[in-house]
Design a protein around this motif. Structure first.
Motif, PDB file in Angstrom:
ATOM      1  N   ALA A 388       0.824  -1.203   0.000  1.00 10.34           N
ATOM      2  CA  ALA A 388       0.000   0.000   0.000  1.00 10.34           C
ATOM      3  C   ALA A 388       0.863   1.259   0.000  1.00 10.34           C
ATOM      4  O   ALA A 388       0.524   2.253  -0.648  1.00 10.34           O
ATOM      5  N   THR A 389       1.978   1.217   0.723  1.00 11.59           N
ATOM      6  CA  THR A 389       2.886   2.367   0.749  1.00 11.59           C
ATOM      7  C   THR A 389       3.445   2.644  -0.639  1.00 11.59           C
ATOM      8  O   THR A 389       3.466   3.790  -1.105  1.00 11.59           O
ATOM      9  N   ALA A 390       3.890   1.591  -1.329  1.00  8.68           N
ATOM     10  CA  ALA A 390       4.465   1.761  -2.663  1.00  8.68           C
ATOM     11  C   ALA A 390       3.441   2.320  -3.645  1.00  8.68           C
ATOM     12  O   ALA A 390       3.777   3.105  -4.537  1.00  8.68           O
ATOM     13  N   LYS A 391       2.171   1.945  -3.459  1.00 12.90           N
ATOM     14  CA  LYS A 391       1.118   2.400  -4.365  1.00 12.90           C
ATOM     15  C   LYS A 391       0.741   3.856  -4.118  1.00 12.90           C
ATOM     16  O   LYS A 391       0.430   4.604  -5.056  1.00 12.90           O
ATOM     17  N   ALA A 392       0.771   4.271  -2.833  1.00 13.10           N
ATOM     18  CA  ALA A 392       0.258   5.603  -2.486  1.00 13.10           C
ATOM     19  C   ALA A 392       1.332   6.665  -2.337  1.00 13.10           C
ATOM     20  O   ALA A 392       1.016   7.860  -2.363  1.00 13.10           O
ATOM     21  N   LYS A 393       2.585   6.284  -2.145  1.00  9.92           N
ATOM     22  CA  LYS A 393       3.650   7.260  -1.904  1.00  9.92           C
ATOM     23  C   LYS A 393       4.617   7.293  -3.085  1.00  9.92           C
ATOM     24  O   LYS A 393       5.010   6.251  -3.616  1.00  9.92           O
ATOM     25  N   THR A 394       4.986   8.497  -3.461  1.00  9.04           N
ATOM     26  CA  THR A 394       5.954   8.666  -4.530  1.00  9.04           C
ATOM     27  C   THR A 394       6.853   9.854  -4.206  1.00  9.04           C
ATOM     28  O   THR A 394       6.422  10.803  -3.537  1.00  9.04           O
ATOM     29  N   VAL A 395       8.088   9.809  -4.660  1.00  3.28           N
ATOM     30  CA  VAL A 395       9.041  10.891  -4.436  1.00  3.28           C
ATOM     31  C   VAL A 395       9.255  11.630  -5.749  1.00  3.28           C
ATOM     32  O   VAL A 395       9.552  11.020  -6.776  1.00  3.28           O
ATOM     33  N   ALA A 396       9.074  12.943  -5.710  1.00  7.63           N
ATOM     34  CA  ALA A 396       9.295  13.779  -6.888  1.00  7.63           C
ATOM     35  C   ALA A 396       9.766  15.151  -6.425  1.00  7.63           C
ATOM     36  O   ALA A 396       9.277  15.673  -5.418  1.00  7.63           O
ATOM     37  N   ASP A 397      10.708  15.707  -7.146  1.00  9.92           N
ATOM     38  CA  ASP A 397      11.254  17.033  -6.821  1.00  9.92           C
ATOM     39  C   ASP A 397      11.773  17.074  -5.381  1.00  9.92           C
ATOM     40  O   ASP A 397      11.660  18.096  -4.690  1.00  9.92           O
ATOM     41  N   GLY A 398      12.307  15.960  -4.930  1.00 11.12           N
ATOM     42  CA  GLY A 398      12.895  15.910  -3.585  1.00 11.12           C
ATOM     43  C   GLY A 398      11.885  15.885  -2.463  1.00 11.12           C
ATOM     44  O   GLY A 398      12.251  16.052  -1.292  1.00 11.12           O
ATOM     45  N   ARG A 399      10.599  15.649  -2.758  1.00 13.06           N
ATOM     46  CA  ARG A 399       9.557  15.638  -1.733  1.00 13.06           C
ATOM     47  C   ARG A 399       8.763  14.341  -1.814  1.00 13.06           C
ATOM     48  O   ARG A 399       8.614  13.745  -2.884  1.00 13.06           O
ATOM     49  N   LEU A 400       8.213  13.938  -0.674  1.00 10.45           N
ATOM     50  CA  LEU A 400       7.341  12.782  -0.625  1.00 10.45           C
ATOM     51  C   LEU A 400       5.916  13.227  -0.920  1.00 10.45           C
ATOM     52  O   LEU A 400       5.383  14.135  -0.268  1.00 10.45           O
ATOM     53  N   TRP A 401       5.283  12.556  -1.874  1.00 12.76           N
ATOM     54  CA  TRP A 401       3.914  12.887  -2.269  1.00 12.76           C
ATOM     55  C   TRP A 401       2.988  11.732  -1.907  1.00 12.76           C
ATOM     56  O   TRP A 401       3.323  10.565  -2.115  1.00 12.76           O
ATOM     57  N   HIS A 402       1.829  12.082  -1.372  1.00 16.01           N
ATOM     58  CA  HIS A 402       0.801  11.079  -1.086  1.00 16.01           C
ATOM     59  C   HIS A 402      -0.288  11.164  -2.137  1.00 16.01           C
ATOM     60  O   HIS A 402      -0.893  12.214  -2.352  1.00 16.01           O
ATOM     61  N   ARG A 403      -0.542  10.031  -2.804  1.00 12.02           N
ATOM     62  CA  ARG A 403      -1.635   9.949  -3.763  1.00 12.02           C
ATOM     63  C   ARG A 403      -2.919   9.694  -2.985  1.00 12.02           C
ATOM     64  O   ARG A 403      -3.062   8.676  -2.313  1.00 12.02           O
ATOM     65  N   THR A 404      -3.852  10.620  -3.060  1.00 15.93           N
ATOM     66  CA  THR A 404      -5.039  10.572  -2.200  1.00 15.93           C
ATOM     67  C   THR A 404      -6.101   9.584  -2.674  1.00 15.93           C
ATOM     68  O   THR A 404      -6.979   9.199  -1.891  1.00 15.93           O
TER      69      THR A 404
END
Length: 533
Positions: A388-404
Motif C-alpha cells: 500500500a505504501t508503494a502504491k500511495a507514496k511517490t518521491v518527486a522534486d525531492g519531496r514525498l507525495w501522497h496519492r489521495t
C-alpha cells in the motif's frame, strides 16, 4: 514549516504555564460535565505512564486504545508516549482482527466492552501480552478480560511529566483509516507528522485567547488541548454519530460557550436541525469546521441561520494520511458552486494551506487526474503494508507525495476541485462520469437529502444509476421533477436514465458522512432488471 516549538513535547510543556486553566471538559449528557485543568491533565498523563510501566508496558510496544472517553484517551495516548510506546487508534468493526494481526500490538487498553469484543472475536490473539481494562473493576474482570487500569482524573498536585525529547522521525502513533473507501490501513504518524498537522490545524482554527473548542470527533480531543484550546468533548455515539441525541451536543456547546465547532456534515446537520426545531441560536460560535465529506451549500445555509451573522463556516479537506490539506469558506463554496470557472465542475476545496502543496497526477486532456499532496502534514508510510505504501507514496522534486485516491483539477488561481474517488469513476460504453460532478448538481434539488452516482455492471460497460436519499415526507414524483430540473443543464444529465430511492444511505462509522458505495451498489443492483442484477 514546523519547528521544535510545534512538537507534542513542547506543546505539553506549554500547558504548564497556566496550570489552573481549563484544558478538557468531559461531558456526560446535555448538562452534566467535568472540567479538567491543565495541571490535572498533565498529572493524569504522568500517573498513567507510571501505571502502564508497572503493568509491563515498555518502550517500542505497540498499544491499541479503544475508549470513548476523551480524558482516558488523552492520558492513555500521552502516557504511552512518555514511555516511548506507540498508541494505535482504530474503531471497533469487522476488520479489527485482520488490522491488528497486521500491526501485531503487544498491549490492548480499553473499556470493558472493547475487551469483550477482543475476547469474543479474537482481536490481537497471538500478539498481546498485556490487556488493561479502563474504568471500575467488576467481579471476574482480571481473569476474563484483563488487569484493571483505573484512570481517574488526577488532582493536579503531582509534578508534571518528564521524558526525553523524541526525534522527529520516531514513530509517534498509528491511526487507521476509516475503511469507507477500501480496506482499513494503519497510517504511521511520526512526531514530525503530528507537529506538522498541529501547525496546519492552527492556521485553520486561528485560536484566540478566549476560544473554546467543541470537538465532535474523538481524536480531535487529543489535539485541542495541545493547541492551547479548552476542549469540550460532548457525549457522542462515536460508533454511530447520527444516533446521538442532538441535545448532548448543543447543550454542552451553549453551557460552555464554545466559539469553535469541529464536526462532520452529519453531526452539523444534527446541530442545525435541533436548533431550528427548538428555536435556538448559537451566539458564542465564531467558526465552524466541517470535515469528513463534502459540505453542501444547503447545510451551510441551515447552519448560518442559527449562527451569528459574522460567524465563519469552513469546509476542510484532508485524509487520515494528510490532514488538513485545504479549506474553503462556505460563501466561496456557494459562489463557486453556482458559477464555477470554465472546465471546473465538481466541488471546490480551496487553496492548499501554507506549507502544503498539491498537484494533479496522471491528468487527462481535461486536466483531470489524481490529487497528490506533499508537505509536513503527510504521513510517510502505512504500517506493515509495503504494498500500500508503494502504491500511495511517490518521491518527486525531492519531496514525498501522497496519492489521495481522489480525482480533481487545479484551476488557474491554485484552487483544488474535487470530482470524486478514482475508484468510483463510472465508465459506460459511451461516457465516463465522475461522482462529485453529478452529485453536486443533483443535491441541490428540493426534497433531496443527498444523492450517490453509481456504476452498475463491469467497468467500461457500466450503467449510470443515481440513488436518492429523500428528505422525510417528500413526494417522489416531485423529487424526480426537481432532479430533471437540477440536471437539465448538466452536460451529462441526460445520461442518468435510472433513479432509485433509498431511505438511508449506508455510511462510514467514523463520520456517518462518507457513503458506503459498495454496499449501496449491491442494494441497487438487486433492484435493477436485466443482466446487471
Amino acid at each position: 514549516m514546523t519547528t521544535a516549538q510545534d512538537s507534542i513535547h513542547a506543546r505539553l510543556t506549554r500547558l504548564r504555564e497556566h496550570p489552573e486553566a481549563p484544558a478538557l471538559v468531559r461531558c456526560a449528557g446535555a448538562r452534566a460535565s467535568q472540567t479538567i485543568t491543565a495541571a490535572q491533565l498533565l498529572d493524569g498523563c504522568r500517573r498513567t505512564a507510571e501505571s502502564l510501566r508497572a503493568a509491563g508496558v515498555r518502550r517500542g510496544d505497540k498499544a491499541v486504545i479503544m475508549t470513548r472517553d476523551a480524558y482516558e484517551l488523552f492520558v492513555a495516548v500521552q502516557g504511552l508516549a512518555l514511555l516511548g510506546a506507540v498508541p494505535a487508534l482504530i474503531e471497533p468493526r469487522a476488520e479489527v482482527r485482520r488490522c491488528l494481526d497486521e500491526i501485531g500490538p503487544g498491549v490492548f487498553i480499553g473499556e470493558r466492552l472493547a475487551h469483550v469484543g477482543r475476547r469474543t472475536l479474537g482481536w490481537g490473539r497471538g500478539h498481546l501480552h498485556t490487556a488493561l481494562v479502563t474504568g471500575g473493576r467488576v467481579p471476574g474482570q482480571d481473569r476474563f478480560l484483563g488487569r484493571s487500569l483505573p484512570l481517574p482524573v488526577a488532582d493536579g498536585s503531582g509534578p508534571p511529566p518528564s521524558a526525553p525529547v523524541p526525534h522527529d522521525e520516531d514513530l509517534a502513533m498509528i491511526a487507521f483509516t476509516s475503511g469507507s473507501t477500501g480496506r482499513p490501513k494503519g497510517v504511521e504518524y511520526r512526531h514530525a507528522t503530528i507537529a506538522g498537522q498541529l501547525t496546519a490545524l492552527a492556521t485553520v482554527l486561528r485560536p484566540e485567547p478566549d476560544d473554546v473548542l467543541l470537538s465532535c470527533f474523538l481524536p480531535m480531543a487529543l489535539l485541542g488541548p495541545l493547541l492551547g484550546l479548552p476542549t469540550v468533548a460532548p457525549r457522542i455515539n462515536h460508533l454511530a454519530p447520527v444516533r446521538t441525541p442532538p441535545g448532548h451536543i448543543v447543550g454542552p456547546l451553549l453551557q460552555h460557550g464554545a466559539t469553535t465547532v469541529v464536526a462532520s456534515p452529519a453531526v452539523l446537520r444534527l446541530i442545525a436541525g435541533h436548533c431550528a426545531r427548538n428555536g435556538l441560536t448559537l451566539p458564542s460560535v465564531r467558526r465552524v469546521l466541517s470535515f469528513g465529506a463534502s459540505l453542501r451549500p444547503r447545510l451551510a445555509d441551515a447552519l448560518a441561520k442559527v449562527l451569528p451573522p459574522d460567524a465563519e463556516i469552513l469546509s476542510v479537506y484532508g485524509a487520515t494520511e494528510c490532514l488538513p490539506v485545504a479549506a474553503l469558506a462556505a460563501g466561496d463554496l456557494r459562489e463557486l458552486g453556482t458559477r464555477p470557472p470554465r472546465g471546473h465542475a465538481g466541488t471546490c476545496l480551496g487553496r492548499p494551506l501554507p506549507g502544503v502543496e498539491a498537484r494533479i497526477l496522471d491528468a487527462d486532456a481535461t486536466a483531470l487526474g489524481e490529487i497528490a499532496v506533499a508537505g509536513p502534514v503527510v504521513s510517510p508510510a502505512y504500517h506493515a503494508r509495503p504494498d500500500a505504501t508503494a502504491k500511495a507514496k511517490t518521491v518527486a522534486d525531492g519531496r514525498l507525495w501522497h496519492r489521495t485516491g481522489d480525482l480533481g483539477r487545479l484551476d488557474d488561481q491554485g484552487r483544488l476541485w474535487y470530482l470524486g474517488r478514482t475508484a468510483h469513476l463510472v465508465t459506460g460504453e459511451a461516457c465516463t462520469l465522475t461522482t462529485e460532478d453529478v452529485e453536486a448538481a443533483a443535491d441541490t434539488a428540493p426534497g433531496v437529502r443527498r444523492t450517490a452516482l453509481l456504476g452498475i455492471g463491469p467497468a467500461g460497460q457500466q450503467r449510470p444509476v443515481l440513488c436518492v436519499e429523500p428528505m422525510p415526507g417528500t413526494d417522489r414524483d416531485a423529487i424526480l421533477h426537481a432532479l430533471r430540473t437540477a440536471l437539465g443543464d448538466h452536460p451529462h444529465g441526460r445520461r442518468i436514465g435510472t433513479v432509485l430511492f433509498h431511505p438511508r444511505f449506508p455510511t462510514d462509522i467514523r463520520h456517518n458522512s462518507k457513503i458506503d458505495r459498495t454496499r449501496l451498489a449491491a442494494s441497487a443492483a438487486r433492484h435493477l432488471p436485466g443482466p446487471t442484477r
